[in-house]
Design a protein around this motif. Structure first.
Motif, short mmCIF file in Angstrom:
data_model
loop_
_atom_site.label_atom_id
_atom_site.label_comp_id
_atom_site.label_asym_id
_atom_site.label_seq_id
_atom_site.Cartn_x
_atom_site.Cartn_y
_atom_site.Cartn_z
N UNK A 30 40.55 48.90 50.86
CA UNK A 30 41.18 47.73 50.38
C UNK A 30 40.82 46.40 50.82
N UNK A 31 40.41 45.62 49.80
CA UNK A 31 39.91 44.39 50.21
C UNK A 31 41.33 43.29 50.32
N UNK A 32 40.91 42.39 51.27
CA UNK A 32 41.84 41.48 51.35
C UNK A 32 41.86 40.60 50.17
N UNK A 33 42.83 39.96 50.14
CA UNK A 33 42.76 38.85 48.88
C UNK A 33 41.64 38.07 48.87
N UNK A 70 31.85 48.03 41.56
CA UNK A 70 33.01 47.65 40.29
C UNK A 70 33.31 48.94 39.78
N UNK A 71 32.56 49.79 39.63
CA UNK A 71 33.06 51.09 38.98
C UNK A 71 34.01 52.07 39.70
N UNK A 72 34.03 51.46 41.04
CA UNK A 72 34.94 52.56 42.08
C UNK A 72 36.27 51.71 42.17
N UNK A 73 36.59 50.57 41.52
CA UNK A 73 37.79 50.02 41.78
C UNK A 73 39.08 50.59 41.07
N UNK A 74 40.05 50.96 41.47
CA UNK A 74 41.04 51.77 41.11
C UNK A 74 42.36 50.68 40.81
N UNK A 75 42.25 49.65 41.49
CA UNK A 75 43.51 48.66 41.17
C UNK A 75 43.22 47.19 41.66
N UNK A 76 43.49 46.00 40.62
CA UNK A 76 43.35 44.67 40.88
C UNK A 76 44.96 43.93 40.64
N UNK A 77 44.90 43.08 41.29
CA UNK A 77 46.14 42.16 41.33
C UNK A 77 45.50 40.70 41.33
N UNK A 78 45.62 39.99 40.19
CA UNK A 78 44.90 38.61 40.03
C UNK A 78 46.10 37.27 39.89
N UNK A 79 45.92 36.72 40.69
CA UNK A 79 46.70 35.67 41.10
C UNK A 79 45.93 34.21 40.55
N UNK A 80 46.79 33.44 39.59
CA UNK A 80 46.44 32.35 39.22
C UNK A 80 47.22 31.26 39.13
N UNK A 81 46.99 30.00 40.03
CA UNK A 81 47.93 29.13 40.08
C UNK A 81 48.10 28.31 38.54
N UNK A 116 49.00 28.93 46.10
CA UNK A 116 48.18 30.05 46.94
C UNK A 116 47.93 29.66 48.52
N UNK A 117 47.35 30.11 49.20
CA UNK A 117 47.16 29.87 50.55
C UNK A 117 46.57 28.70 51.26
N UNK A 118 45.41 28.42 50.30
CA UNK A 118 44.82 27.05 50.76
C UNK A 118 44.99 26.07 49.72
N UNK A 119 44.86 24.65 50.37
CA UNK A 119 45.11 23.59 49.57
C UNK A 119 44.30 23.63 48.50
N UNK A 120 44.44 23.45 46.95
CA UNK A 120 43.40 23.33 46.13
C UNK A 120 43.00 24.58 45.40
N UNK A 121 43.66 25.76 46.02
CA UNK A 121 43.26 26.91 45.45
C UNK A 121 44.04 27.30 44.33
N UNK A 122 42.94 27.84 43.24
CA UNK A 122 43.71 28.29 42.01
C UNK A 122 43.81 29.74 41.59
N UNK A 123 42.75 30.35 42.38
CA UNK A 123 42.82 32.03 42.01
C UNK A 123 42.59 32.94 43.08
N UNK A 124 42.90 34.13 43.36
CA UNK A 124 42.88 35.00 44.25
C UNK A 124 42.91 36.29 43.72
#
Length: 131
Positions: A30-33, A70-81, A116-124
């Protein structure tokens, strides 16, 4: 480890991801965002494309550190401001044109969010891999 990806016939077609990902694995990662911060902790860019590129790089580094690809990834959640569908689509296109692209053939969610968490952040991006 076995990863099965499928799209049940009764569900709508997808633009590359799968509705269902089934895994039999002995280890989950599990990767942190992953944020668009460079190794010094500074915001890598002030635009969506540059920030997405940094997030891709960070995810590849984090996966490699866990012995995953990347082939081992089973789930992604993409957040875009953004509330703009074209910007959301641009991020999806950039992700799928990158070395991280195999990660997005699995169960994926793309969300437009207010901030998102950091000022000016657009993606996580949150990532789960199975080994």
């Amino acid at each position: 480890m076995t990863i099965e990806r499928s799209n049940p016939a009764a569900l709508h077609p997808t633009p590359g991801y799968h509705h269902v990902t089934t895994v039999e694995a002995s280890r989950l990662v599990f990767l942190a965002g992953q944020c668009p911060l460079d190794p010094a902790g500074d915001l890598a860019a002030e635009d969506l494309e540059g920030q997405t590129a940094q997030v891709i790089s960070n995810i590849l580094t984090a996966l490699e550190s866990a012995g995953a690809t990347p082939e081992d990834v089973v789930r992604t959640v993409i957040y875009v401001v953004s509330q703009n569908r074209e910007e959301l689509a641009a991020v999806w296109t950039q992700l799928n044109a990158s070395p991280l692209a195999p990660a997005f053939t699995t169960a994926s969610t793309l969300l437009g969010v207010a901030q998102l968490g950091f000022p000016g952040q657009f993606v996580e991006i949150d990532v789960t891999a199975a080994l």
